[in-house]
Design a protein around this motif. Structure first.
Motif, PDB file in Angstrom:
ATOM      1  N   GLN A  98       0.831  -1.204   0.000  1.00 23.23           N
ATOM      2  CA  GLN A  98       0.000   0.000   0.000  1.00 23.23           C
ATOM      3  C   GLN A  98       0.871   1.261   0.000  1.00 23.23           C
ATOM      4  O   GLN A  98       0.500   2.297   0.551  1.00 23.23           O
ATOM      5  CB  GLN A  98      -0.916  -0.016   1.240  1.00 23.23           C
ATOM      6  CG  GLN A  98      -1.817  -1.221   1.333  1.00 23.23           C
ATOM      7  CD  GLN A  98      -2.748  -1.339   0.153  1.00 23.23           C
ATOM      8  OE1 GLN A  98      -3.447  -0.375  -0.205  1.00 23.23           O
ATOM      9  NE2 GLN A  98      -2.771  -2.514  -0.471  1.00 23.23           N
ATOM     10  N   LEU A 101      -0.318   4.722  -0.597  1.00 24.76           N
ATOM     11  CA  LEU A 101      -1.136   5.375   0.424  1.00 24.76           C
ATOM     12  C   LEU A 101      -0.365   5.699   1.694  1.00 24.76           C
ATOM     13  O   LEU A 101      -0.682   6.684   2.372  1.00 24.76           O
ATOM     14  CB  LEU A 101      -2.331   4.491   0.789  1.00 24.76           C
ATOM     15  CG  LEU A 101      -3.333   4.173  -0.315  1.00 24.76           C
ATOM     16  CD1 LEU A 101      -4.344   3.158   0.178  1.00 24.76           C
ATOM     17  CD2 LEU A 101      -4.037   5.452  -0.768  1.00 24.76           C
ATOM     18  N   THR A 108       3.466  -1.979   3.651  1.00 25.13           N
ATOM     19  CA  THR A 108       4.111  -1.852   2.332  1.00 25.13           C
ATOM     20  C   THR A 108       4.954  -3.062   1.962  1.00 25.13           C
ATOM     21  O   THR A 108       5.220  -3.288   0.783  1.00 25.13           O
ATOM     22  CB  THR A 108       5.014  -0.602   2.289  1.00 25.13           C
ATOM     23  OG1 THR A 108       6.017  -0.695   3.294  1.00 25.13           O
ATOM     24  CG2 THR A 108       4.195   0.661   2.509  1.00 25.13           C
ATOM     25  N   ASN A 235       1.819   8.886   2.705  1.00 29.74           N
ATOM     26  CA  ASN A 235       2.867   8.185   1.958  1.00 29.74           C
ATOM     27  C   ASN A 235       4.205   8.932   2.041  1.00 29.74           C
ATOM     28  O   ASN A 235       4.326   9.969   2.704  1.00 29.74           O
ATOM     29  CB  ASN A 235       2.443   7.937   0.507  1.00 29.74           C
ATOM     30  CG  ASN A 235       2.255   9.225  -0.275  1.00 29.74           C
ATOM     31  OD1 ASN A 235       2.722  10.300   0.113  1.00 29.74           O
ATOM     32  ND2 ASN A 235       1.570   9.125  -1.413  1.00 29.74           N
ATOM     33  N   GLN A 322     -11.518  -2.177   0.489  1.00 33.32           N
ATOM     34  CA  GLN A 322     -10.443  -2.911  -0.184  1.00 33.32           C
ATOM     35  C   GLN A 322      -9.794  -3.848   0.838  1.00 33.32           C
ATOM     36  O   GLN A 322      -9.314  -3.395   1.870  1.00 33.32           O
ATOM     37  CB  GLN A 322      -9.386  -1.940  -0.722  1.00 33.32           C
ATOM     38  CG  GLN A 322      -9.918  -0.825  -1.594  1.00 33.32           C
ATOM     39  CD  GLN A 322      -8.855   0.223  -1.863  1.00 33.32           C
ATOM     40  OE1 GLN A 322      -7.703  -0.105  -2.148  1.00 33.32           O
ATOM     41  NE2 GLN A 322      -9.226   1.498  -1.778  1.00 33.32           N
ATOM     42  N   ILE A 324      -6.846  -5.855   2.140  1.00 34.42           N
ATOM     43  CA  ILE A 324      -5.420  -5.696   1.854  1.00 34.42           C
ATOM     44  C   ILE A 324      -4.523  -6.683   2.604  1.00 34.42           C
ATOM     45  O   ILE A 324      -3.308  -6.698   2.382  1.00 34.42           O
ATOM     46  CB  ILE A 324      -4.960  -4.260   2.171  1.00 34.42           C
ATOM     47  CG1 ILE A 324      -5.083  -3.961   3.668  1.00 34.42           C
ATOM     48  CG2 ILE A 324      -5.746  -3.255   1.353  1.00 34.42           C
ATOM     49  CD1 ILE A 324      -4.437  -2.639   4.071  1.00 34.42           C
TER      50      ILE A 324
END
Length: 729
Positions: A98, A101, A108, A235, A322, A324
């Motif tokens: 991610q 974001l 990540t 981010n 979503q 994830i």
């Protein structure tokens, strides 16, 4: 030395104090004005001091800090709320990075398995209360990340009762046992709670969730979790997005019937604790998927609701969830006290890449959690307790304090310093240190709420309209039960007025059960508004949700394709058809179900083929409320015995009443014919469609019976059987 006239001699009570105690009406004018502990009169006890009506809560708010500090320290050592809990270890694994974001590494790097500790809990009851109370359930996850601990502290409901943390002590005081006699325990069905709710229209959305089946989950493994608040993800480039966190159970969202919950509370108040423990011990590891709803910063004001209002959801039709990553719990605690009791969660435990918003409930929790842990866990070093310790080293200048465990070396405990070579250094941006989001603030100090927080009913309507007919029936029953326990008629009527603003049909049905008429809502509706606020803080009644029905809000639409970990009871006795027992048991075990053989007594029984069969439970200790379905195998001797056994017949009657799947061999039909629902039985052999749709299966072919039974059990309940649920059991 003579005694001065304006002071009492020795311990004598001043005359003015005597008069006030004997005649409280004498000083009513002063006694009725709210003050701080220092006697300072308070103009507004409903809103914390903020930098603008949508701004962050200010530390200088001494009224809020005094109120919350006193509340946090009211009870020791038990948690003030969420006292009764159960927990487990596990790990979180990301599906896809991610990084677009957030810079949070655990969101990540897909190669990392992040260790977690998860605690589930009820809210209102004490440690000794029941798991099956109608209540919110806590769902708190501690991520031990490589950048420090991140705590996602949420509930199994996505919204909350109040908009501002200033009201949290009032809410909990209202729902806790009434102070004059300390009753009722772990229950909201009493006057003080509904008095508060009926005066606080912002609670309406949450109360709809609390009166729904979500408040009595089948297990912790079968309930959703929500972060409740709107957070920010940031981010590497400093770009921020608003985010809501969700936990979606792989097994689906399921509940128990209210009558069933009451029975379980008497027979096994540790039902949810035991279920979680046994599932993990057996290797049936509970799983949830982490979902996020992401809203770009530029869309903050796009919707008819305010993203910062904790009494609102973002309907999934507007912003899809979503999925994830996956959370898996695979190890029970080694010591309940050392881990489950001493774990300390804090909404303020965040890592780089995640940040707060100006949600006024979240802002208050940032103060409250640390303050609570200080008193509950004995001092400032609770972070050194093993269950709370991060997996990364701690370097700071904090020293000493009660129960200090870390042995710090060197002479320096300050910064900057030269004696200690400047250590510990500040990380700075380049080393991945935490940086707060640079949000522009330009506002007046004010005690108020944003006008965008004034809609209290549109999402309550959305929730009710999204429920299936059986779920609506259950909500009517719940409101009728709870308000039926309220002794003061005016409170019942006031609450009916509030319900009429959600749905007049709902209000009329509840009123009929209470023997009342639905009154017009009292004016002003919001009694939590300071007297000088006028109509500016009254609810706006004409807001309409842009989504009329949300399928995600109904449990009727949950996952129903598995019988994993479902508990199936086999009713057996001497001479049972052991072939049938073995064949169906193997078929169920292959699908991940749990099978228990229940007989009139413990020990073993002998099948008709002389197989020695161990009995798991006796009818003296087992009950249908502990199982998801029931099967009665054939065997003339076993059938004849069970058909005459009142406990066996009660077991089946109760399972039918609670809308569960019931199956039997064709030659076991006499047992079912002895029940109260005999007239509802299908003519054997059942067809595939009839069996799965009605949850009543009778067949002489074990292959067909197994297929029908598994398909029916995966449906969870047969709420169309609801009228029959009320037959005597």
């Amino acid at each position: 030395m003579p005694v001065k006239k304006n002071k009492p001699a020795n311990n004598e009570v001043p005359e003015s104090k005597k008069d006030a105690d004997l005649n409280p009406e004498k000083e009513r004018s002063d006694a009725q004005l709210m003050t701080t502990n220092q006697g300072v009169k308070v103009n507004d006890d409903q809103n914390s001091l903020k930098s603008g009506d949508r701004g962050s809560t200010l530390m200088e708010d001494f009224i809020f800090r005094e109120k919350m500090t006193h509340f946090d320290h009211e009870r020791i050592p038990e948690r003030v709320v969420h006292a009764r809990g159960s927990a487990a270890h596990g790990y979180f694994k990301l599906y896809e990075s991610q990084a677009a974001l957030t810079k949070a590494k655990f969101l990540t790097d897909t190669s990392v398995e992040t260790p977690v500790f998860v605690r589930f809990s009820t809210v209102a009851g004490s440690r000794g209360s029941t798991d099956l109370a109608r209540d919110v359930r806590g769902f708190a996850v501690k991520f031990y990340t490589d950048e420090g601990n991140f705590d996602l502290v949420g509930n199994n409901m996505p919204v909350f009762f109040i908009q501002d943390a200033m009201k949290f002590p009032d809410l909990v005081h209202a729902v806790k046992p009434e102070p004059h006699h300390e009753m009722p325990q772990a229950a909201s069905a009493h006057d003080t709670f509904w008095d508060f709710i009926s005066l606080m229209p912002e609670s309406t959305h949450m109360i709809m969730w609390l009166m729904s089946d979500r408040a009595i989950p089948r297990s912790y493994r079968m309930m959703e979790g929500f972060g409740v608040h709107t957070f920010r993800l940031i981010n590497e480039e400093g770009v921020a997005h608003f985010v809501k966190f969700h936990w979606k159970p792989v097994l689906g969202v399921h509940s128990v019937a209210w009558d069933e919950a009451q029975n379980i509370s008497g027979k096994d108040p540790d039902y949810h604790r035991r279920d979680l423990w046994e599932a993990i011990e057996s290797g049936a590891y509970p799983e949830w998927e982490l979902g996020i709803q992401v809203v770009p910063e530029e869309d903050e004001h796009k919707y008819e609701f305010d993203l910062l209002d904790p009494t609102k959801i973002i309907p999934e039709e507007l912003v899809p969830v979503q999925r994830i990553g996956k959370l898996t719990l695979n190890r029970n605690p080694d010591n309940f006290f050392a881990e489950t009791e001493q774990v300390a969660f804090h909404v303020g435990n965040i890592v780089p890449g995640i940040d707060f918003t100006n949600d006024p409930l979240m802002q208050g929790r940032l103060f409250s959690y640390t303050d609570t842990q200080l008193i509950r866990l004995g001092g400032p070093n609770f972070h050194e307790i093993p269950i709370n310790r991060p997996v990364v080293p701690i370097h700071n200048n904090q020293r000493d304090g009660h129960m200090r465990q870390q042995i710090n070396v060197g002479r320096t405990s300050y910064n900057p310093n030269s004696i200690g070579s400047g250590c510990p250094f500040q990380a700075g941006k380049m080393q991945g240190g935490f940086t707060s989001y640079a949000e522009r603030i330009d506002a007046h100090k004010i005690r108020a709420r944003s006008q965008s927080f004034r809609d209290h009913f549109s999402q309550a309507k959305l929730f009710y309209n999204s429920q299936s007919d059986p779920e609506k029936d259950h909500m009517v029953d719940a409101f009728s039960f709870e308000l039926g326990k309220v002794e003061i008629k005016e409170i019942r009527e006031r609450m009916l007025g509030i319900l009429s603003l959600v749905d007049m049909g709902l209000a009329n049905r509840v009123a009929r059960n209470l023997g009342l008429h639905v009154p017009a809502p009292e004016r002003p509706i919001n009694k939590g508004v300071p007297a000088d606020a006028g109509d500016e803080q009254e609810p706006i009644l004409d807001v309409k949700s842009s989504v009329e029905v949300s399928s995600a809000l109904s449990m009727a639409n949950t996952v129903k394709n598995s019988i994993k970990t479902r508990k199936i009871a086999f009713l057996v006795d001497e001479g049972v058809n052991d072939d049938s027992v073995v064949l169906l048991q193997d078929a169920l075990l292959d699908q991940g179900a749990v099978v228990e053989l229940i007989a009139p007594r413990l020990g073993t029984i002998t099948g008709k083929n002389n197989t020695i069969i161990p009995v798991n439970k006796s009818l003296l200790t087992a009950a249908s409320v502990f199982y998801d379905a029931v099967y009665v195998p054939g065997g003339a001797s076993s059938v004849g015995s069970l058909a005459k056994d009142h406990q066996a017949i009660h077991f089946l009657n109760e399972a039918f009443k609670h809308c569960k799947t019931i199956a039997a061999d064709t030659d076991a039909l006499p047992v079912l014919e002895a029940t109260n629902f005999a007239k509802k039985l299908p003519v054997p052999p059942t067809t595939d469609i009839k069996a799965v749709e009605e949850g009543l299966i009778i067949h002489n072919d074990m292959g067909v019976l197994g297929i029908q039974f598994i398909a029916a059990v995966s449906k969870h309940r047969f709420w169309d059987r609801e009228p029959e649920r009320r037959v005597p059991a």
